[in-house]
Every structure is written in structure tokens, then in C-alpha cells.
Scaffold this motif. Sequence first.
Motif, short mmCIF file in Angstrom:
data_model
loop_
_atom_site.label_atom_id
_atom_site.label_comp_id
_atom_site.label_asym_id
_atom_site.label_seq_id
_atom_site.Cartn_x
_atom_site.Cartn_y
_atom_site.Cartn_z
N PHE A 32 -0.09 -14.05 -5.60
CA PHE A 32 0.72 -12.87 -5.31
C PHE A 32 0.27 -12.29 -3.97
O PHE A 32 -0.91 -11.99 -3.77
CB PHE A 32 0.53 -11.81 -6.41
CG PHE A 32 1.21 -10.51 -6.10
CD1 PHE A 32 2.59 -10.43 -6.08
CD2 PHE A 32 0.47 -9.37 -5.79
CE1 PHE A 32 3.22 -9.23 -5.78
CE2 PHE A 32 1.10 -8.18 -5.49
CZ PHE A 32 2.48 -8.10 -5.48
N PRO A 33 1.19 -12.19 -3.02
CA PRO A 33 0.80 -11.76 -1.67
C PRO A 33 0.54 -10.26 -1.63
O PRO A 33 1.42 -9.46 -1.26
CB PRO A 33 2.00 -12.16 -0.82
CG PRO A 33 3.16 -12.18 -1.76
CD PRO A 33 2.61 -12.46 -3.13
N ALA A 34 -0.67 -9.85 -2.00
CA ALA A 34 -0.99 -8.42 -2.14
C ALA A 34 -0.83 -7.68 -0.81
O ALA A 34 -0.27 -6.58 -0.77
CB ALA A 34 -2.41 -8.27 -2.67
N ALA A 39 1.02 -8.47 1.77
CA ALA A 39 2.43 -8.38 2.15
C ALA A 39 3.14 -7.35 1.28
O ALA A 39 3.99 -6.59 1.76
CB ALA A 39 3.10 -9.75 1.98
N ALA A 40 2.76 -7.28 0.02
CA ALA A 40 3.39 -6.32 -0.88
C ALA A 40 3.04 -4.89 -0.46
O ALA A 40 3.89 -4.00 -0.48
CB ALA A 40 2.91 -6.55 -2.31
N GLU A 41 1.81 -4.70 -0.01
CA GLU A 41 1.42 -3.38 0.47
C GLU A 41 2.20 -2.98 1.71
O GLU A 41 2.65 -1.85 1.84
CB GLU A 41 -0.08 -3.37 0.80
CG GLU A 41 -0.89 -2.83 -0.36
CD GLU A 41 -2.37 -2.95 -0.13
OE1 GLU A 41 -2.81 -2.86 1.05
OE2 GLU A 41 -3.08 -3.16 -1.12
N LYS A 42 2.37 -3.97 2.59
CA LYS A 42 3.13 -3.71 3.82
C LYS A 42 4.56 -3.32 3.46
O LYS A 42 5.13 -2.37 3.99
CB LYS A 42 3.11 -4.95 4.71
CG LYS A 42 2.83 -4.64 6.16
CD LYS A 42 2.40 -5.88 6.92
CE LYS A 42 3.53 -6.88 7.12
NZ LYS A 42 3.07 -8.15 7.70
N ALA A 43 5.14 -4.08 2.50
CA ALA A 43 6.52 -3.81 2.07
C ALA A 43 6.60 -2.43 1.42
O ALA A 43 7.52 -1.65 1.69
CB ALA A 43 6.97 -4.89 1.10
N ALA A 44 5.63 -2.12 0.56
CA ALA A 44 5.62 -0.82 -0.12
C ALA A 44 5.56 0.30 0.91
O ALA A 44 6.29 1.28 0.83
CB ALA A 44 4.43 -0.74 -1.07
N ASP A 45 4.68 0.13 1.91
CA ASP A 45 4.54 1.17 2.93
C ASP A 45 5.84 1.39 3.70
O ASP A 45 6.21 2.51 4.00
CB ASP A 45 3.41 0.81 3.90
CG ASP A 45 2.05 1.15 3.30
OD1 ASP A 45 2.03 1.80 2.23
OD2 ASP A 45 1.03 0.77 3.89
N ARG A 46 6.53 0.30 3.98
CA ARG A 46 7.80 0.44 4.72
C ARG A 46 8.81 1.22 3.89
O ARG A 46 9.55 2.06 4.40
CB ARG A 46 8.34 -0.94 5.10
CG ARG A 46 7.78 -1.41 6.43
CD ARG A 46 8.22 -2.81 6.75
NE ARG A 46 9.68 -2.95 6.81
CZ ARG A 46 10.29 -4.13 6.76
NH1 ARG A 46 9.58 -5.24 6.63
NH2 ARG A 46 11.60 -4.20 6.82
N ILE A 47 8.85 0.93 2.59
CA ILE A 47 9.81 1.63 1.73
C ILE A 47 9.39 3.09 1.53
O ILE A 47 10.21 4.00 1.60
CB ILE A 47 9.94 0.88 0.37
CG1 ILE A 47 10.69 -0.43 0.62
CG2 ILE A 47 10.68 1.73 -0.65
CD1 ILE A 47 10.73 -1.37 -0.54
#
Lengths: 659, 145, 63
Positions: free
Chosen positions: C30-32, C34-42
Motif C-alpha cells: 500500500f503506497p502510504a 502516495a496516499a498521504e500526498k493524495a489526502a493532503d491535496r484533497i
Amino acid sequence: MCRQRRWRGSVAAIVALLLAAAGYARQFTLDIDDVSGAGFSARGIRAVYANGGVGLQIGALTLGTQSWKNIRLDCAALSLARERIACDDGWLTVADKIPISFSYEAGMRVLNVALKPGKHESWSLILQPGARGNDLVVRIDGGRIERLAAWLPPDLPKPGAGVVNGGIRYGSDGRMAATLAVSGAAFSDASGLHAGEKIDLSLVASAAPAAGRLRWAAELTWSGGEVFWQPVYLKSARQQLTVGGTLDAKGVRIERGALHYPDIGSMAFSGNYSIDTHKLTDGNFSAQSIPFAPLYQTILRPFLADSSLSDLHTGGKVSAVVRVDERGLQSMDIRLDDVSLEDRTQHRFALSGMSGSVPWHAREQTQASLTVAGGELLKMPLGRFAIALGMNGMRFELKPLRVPLLDGYLDVRDFAARAGSASWYWQFSGDIGGISMDRLTAALGLPVMHGTLAARIPLVRHIQSSLRVDGVMNLKVFDGEIEAKNLVLLDIFGKAPRVRADVNLRNLDLELLTRTYSFGTITGRIDAHIGGLELVNWQPVKFDVKLISSPGDYPRKISQAAVQNISALGGAGAAAAIQRSFLQFFEQFGYDKLAWNCKLENGICDMSGVEDRPPGYVLVKGGGIPAITVIGYNRKVDWPELLNRIKRVTQGNSPPIVK
Amino acid sequence: MMKLWRMFETLVTMVMMAAVIGASPAVAQANLEINTPGVAALQASMQKRHGELAPLYASGAVGLTRDGNVALRDPAAVPLAQRATANGLVAAENQDRAALYREIARANNHPEWEGDIRNTFAQRWIDRAQSGWYYQSAAGAWVRK
Amino acid sequence: MNGKSMRRAAFVLLSACFIGAGCVTINIYFPAAAAEKAADRIIDEVWQLKGGATVPAVKPETK
């Protein structure tokens, strides 16, 4: 009973002993292990008389469901006279120390006990001889409501602020009368979802024994404050509840009940409540000609939040008769009188002049019949129609229904709905016909299109927030046919509905289509196959489209404007194999075949045409005189960018791009 | 028959080698796809609601939970008349959040990531909350930031 | 004969490798970050945290 008599005897003995002892001794102590009676018990009792003062201690006292530990009654100066025993400033200790005074007039046999637990607060009890025994009078002045918290069932919201004033009189003849006024009361449960503030209430109640039962009546008026009882919020408006009935060992009977709610109307009710089973064994509710708008606004709307009925303009009147028994809701007879509903903010639907009756019964087959004078669906006017709905408990079936829609109709067939354990299941099939595209597009605010619309809707089933279409949905439009297969709509009422389908377009008249959008005219016909179409929030995220000129013999012409626009779709990187001089001379060109394939995945559209012509591909293959061939060179295009280009081009505002 | 089998073998072997070689780097540097219409719709809906939720976060009526949701932690901070609205906002926000986590997992072709995505979001909502807002600690207690 | 069976063994081995590799690289990882980056953008969008003036710096993750 025997036990009770025994303690009564012993108490009398104790009092006598105490009094006698007081006469002879300066100090006296009495211990009693256990005293119990109906609904009460006391353990570890010790009475001490010393130096003219008296102290009474109870180790544990249980009264009904409540119990206390270490209760003390201290009276430093007990005045003992032949005719009067009195204590003017004693203390009662029950967790808190409460000032208490009491007196007993031996001659008149009047016992007077007053508790003053707070400033400006007194709870007093007067026991005096009456017609057939003792009359009991309780007077409450400024009584703080929070003191009642411990007495209430634990699952009820806890009372907070507020005071109660008034009196309760319980006569030796069994008659009872109470007048109580609550002011500034507040209550709340831990979640805060059942709460009230600044509540003013007044209660007048009376009861009298009659033929082995108690006949009672009460009137409750709510004159101030507000209540939030999830999800309903109510403000006081002098709502009044009047109830009368009887009470016996078996249960409570309400013979006449009336709830008057100013601005909405009155509801009459009656019923029986069983004390054994804690259930309403028979309840009838009836409300006549209630104006629907305030009813919707105050009572119904909070329950409809997050549904498509959450923000409506309403009108008309409703009447209802509801019957409940120990098994639950039994019947509900609702009559509508010129009721109207209108989606206020989103204008998705409106229904006006609804009248008729819905005689629902839990265990019988009944039929609802309603007439609807008119309305609107997605801004398209609806004509008059009648609804005949068969009802059998939680199963509903609609007789075939024709709703006039624009200049055509919508037929609904095989509509059936039933309540599942978690959600509703429903299904229907139908037809749309005879609607002219001119009127449809005008009503929907789309660019004007021509021709007529007909559609066949196969069986649509709603299962757990998804819609599944069995069979082929068929739409006749632009003189051709559109077919949707394997149609599934997921999360249909959610924020991001998902649609999956395979779509076929057959023999669509390009002239009707292109005339609609200011794209320039293309004469001819097209077929298209859109495989694996996936929409999220009604926007395509995945598909494989193959669009190609229909086989057959028909005129194939393309206008100069259309050529320019197709070229423009290629964007800056695309070039059209056309010459400026050529374009200047001709309004129209002939073509042999046009095709456009686009495989959309991850926001990229992979394009091709009729055939490859490296390094490009042929979008329009020329034929006839003058012929024109359009060649595209960009094979991979960003889909949002392509959409923007199409939008620019079809809005017709962009200058033709010809290089 | 033998020839056919050999051809099949070679073909499959080639495809598999390509898959092994091709797949690894693509997965290793994975970037989560969030530019989908579904994510956009949910994001827009939540952004619109934030105008109404922000004062509730500030007053402490609503807090951020450890599982990536919001909760009405102190209803008494909301006047009775607005309590239904606040409760509705919380319910709608949680519905959108659940749909958002699901949608991101789905858009990346890994529906099973939904829980991980929720956990990641839960941490980031809390890390990026304004001071004064309430959040739930890992042990479940409400903490003022 | 020998060569054929060798080839077949290689095929089986490679299949196992592919299946194994497929499991490891695709299902568990699970790309943690990348997921954090995506979460931050949202979160930026939803909470309107443009520029990040009021946003604390991203904490180093212990994962």
C-alpha cells in the motif's frame, strides 16, 4: 400485609416509648434492625434522644426503586408538649444537608413537614384528618426540577434547570387534584439529541374513584421554550394536550384525548395501555383537514432530510385516521385534498392538485386511488393522470399508468415495491413516446433538436441503492436508434453515482444531430458502438467508442464549417489535409466514409479513424466532387482537453481554425 | 501438436517476463489517482459543506474522529434550533467521507485499500486541523488541538 | 527430451515467479506516502488551505 401491620404497631410502640422515656430520662437510645412494608424497607435504624434534642439514623432506606444510605434526621431543639410536638430547625441528611421542620398537632391530628433544600424552595407535606381517613396535601414552592432526576427511569433524558410550583391534594375519599406549573425547565440526554430548554408547562389534573377504577382527566399546556427530539425541533406555541380516561390494575384507558397544535390543527385520539405488557393495546388517532404546509414544515420535513423530499413547497390539506394495536401499526387511512409538492431548490419535480384516498391496512388488500391535476418532471410539464395503487401490507403494485408528458406520454408498467429488511426494493418497466424533440430540448434548456423521441424502458430493478436494467433500453431519436445494454447504475442517489453500460447507436441522422449544435452540417448517417462505458457522476471515465458511417445508400455531404471544426478538434498539433484555396470555393464537400474511434482510459483518449495513413489516420475519407479528406495526427489526447475543445467548437463562438 | 504447445509456452513466457519486468517499476513509484469525476464530485460537496462545518469545529461541537470521520462531540455547544442541522451535517459529511475513501480505492483498482486510505486520511485530517479544533486520540479521548 | 523438460520446468518456475511477484507487488503493497500526498491535496481543497499559511508542516511518518 401482615408484615406491614407489625411495623405499624411497632412504630406506635416506639413513639410511645420515646415519649415516655423523654419524661423520665435525660438520654435514650433505640435500635431497630429491619423495618419493611409495601414498596419500602429500612435497615439499621437508631433513634437517640439526648439533652432535649432528637437524632434519627437510617442505615439504608429503599423506597420503590430508589435507595439511600446513611440518612440522618437531627433536631437539636425538639419541643415536646402535650398537644404539640415540633421541630422548627432540624436537618435532614441525605447526601446533602437539608433544613427540615415538622410539627404534629395532637389534638387536631395534623402532621406538617416542610423541607427547604434551597433558597426560595420548599416542599411541604400536610397530613390531616379528612372524611374517611387522612387527607394528604403536598405544596411545592420553587421546587427545583433536577431533584426529580433520581426518580425518573434511567433511559429518559435528565432534567436540568427549572422550577415547579403548585399543589397536589390526595383526599381520604380517593379524590386527587393537582395543579402544577413548570417554568424555565431544561432536560437533555447524554447525546444532546433529546433536549429541551426554557420550558414552561402547566398541568391541571384530577382523578376520582369510580366503580373500582380511577377516573382521571388532565390538561397540559406548553406555553414557553423549545424542544429538540431528534430529528424534530419544536417551539412552544401554546400546544395543548387534553386527556381523560380511567385507570385500573390492568391498564390505562384514554377515552378522549385531543392534541391541539396552533397553526396546524387538532388530533383526537383514544386507546388502551397495558401495564403488564407496557404496550399500547389499542390506539386510534384521527386528524381532519390538516393544512399540509405547516405539517410538512414542522413535523415531516426533519424526517425527510437527505431525501429528494427535503425541501418542498407544499399546499393542500390532509386527513388521517390511524389505528395501532399491540402488534404495531394496523391501518392508516389517509385522504389528500388538493395537495401539492414542488421541489423548491432543484426543480426536479412538482405535482399539483393531488386528491384521493390511501386506505392502507397492514393485513388486508386495499387500493389507493389518487388523481393528480398536473405537474413537472425535470422541467417538462405533466398532464392530468390517475394513480391506482394496490396495497397489501408492505407490498405495493401499480396498475399500468399513463402520464401525459410534454406532447407525448410516459407509460409506467409492472411497478412493484416492497420493503426489505434494510431498504426498499422496487421495479418497473415503461415506455416514452410521441414527444417532439423540439419541445423536449426547449424544456430541458438544451440546444434545440428536431424529430421525435420514443424509448422503451425494460424492467428496471432497484436493489440496495443500485439500479439494474434487465434487457435492452431502447431510445428512438434523430431518426435512428440508441440501445443500451447491461445497464447498471450504482449508488444512484449518492454524490458520485456510477453507471456502466454498453451502448449501440444505429443509423442516426447526422444532419438532425449536427444542426443542433453549431458544428456545421454533416449530411449522412452514423452507427456507433460504445463498449464498456463507465460514467462516474455522469461523466465518462472509461469507454471504447467506434463511430462509423452507416452502411447503405444516402447522401454524404460535409459543410465547410464542419470540416473546419473537425480540424479544430485535432488541436494545434493536428493538421487537416485541406487547402485554404479549396475551402474558399466550396460550401459543401462529398465524403465516402467517416469514422472516429476513441479508447478512453485513465483520462487519455487513444484515437484512430477509418484507416491508418502514417503518420496519421483518416477521420473523413473523401469521395465525390469536390472531395475532402481529413487526417488526424494526434493519437493520444487528454480527454478533458478534448472535451474542452468540443465545447468550444459546439458553442460556435470560436473562430474557425484553418491553417 | 508439440509445435503448438512450444509456441504457446514461448508466448506465455514472453508475456510473463514482460509483465514482471514491466509491472514492478510501475507499481513501485505508484501515485494515487485522485483526478476522477467521482473524487471531484465528493470533494466539491465536502468543500461546500465545510463553510457550515468550520464554525462547529471551532466551537468544539464537532470533532475529528480517529477513524477518519467527524462526530458531534458536544451537542450542547449548538443551540437547540440548529442541532438537527448540525447532526445532519455530520451524517452527510461522514457519508461523503466513506464514499471518498471507497472511490479513491476503486479509482486505483484496489478496492481493498479502502481501510488503509481511511486510516491515512484520519491521520492527515487531524495533523492538518486548525488549533482549537477537537480530535480523537488513538485511545479514543477527545483532545483540543 | 531433456531440453524439452528443462524448458517446461523453466516455464513452471517462471509462472510461479510471476504469480508470486504479482502477489507481492500488487496485492500487499500500500503506497502510504502516495496516499498521504493524495489526502493532503484533497484536504487542501476541502478545507481551502491554499498556500498553507495556517498548516503545520507535515510530520515525519514513523511507518
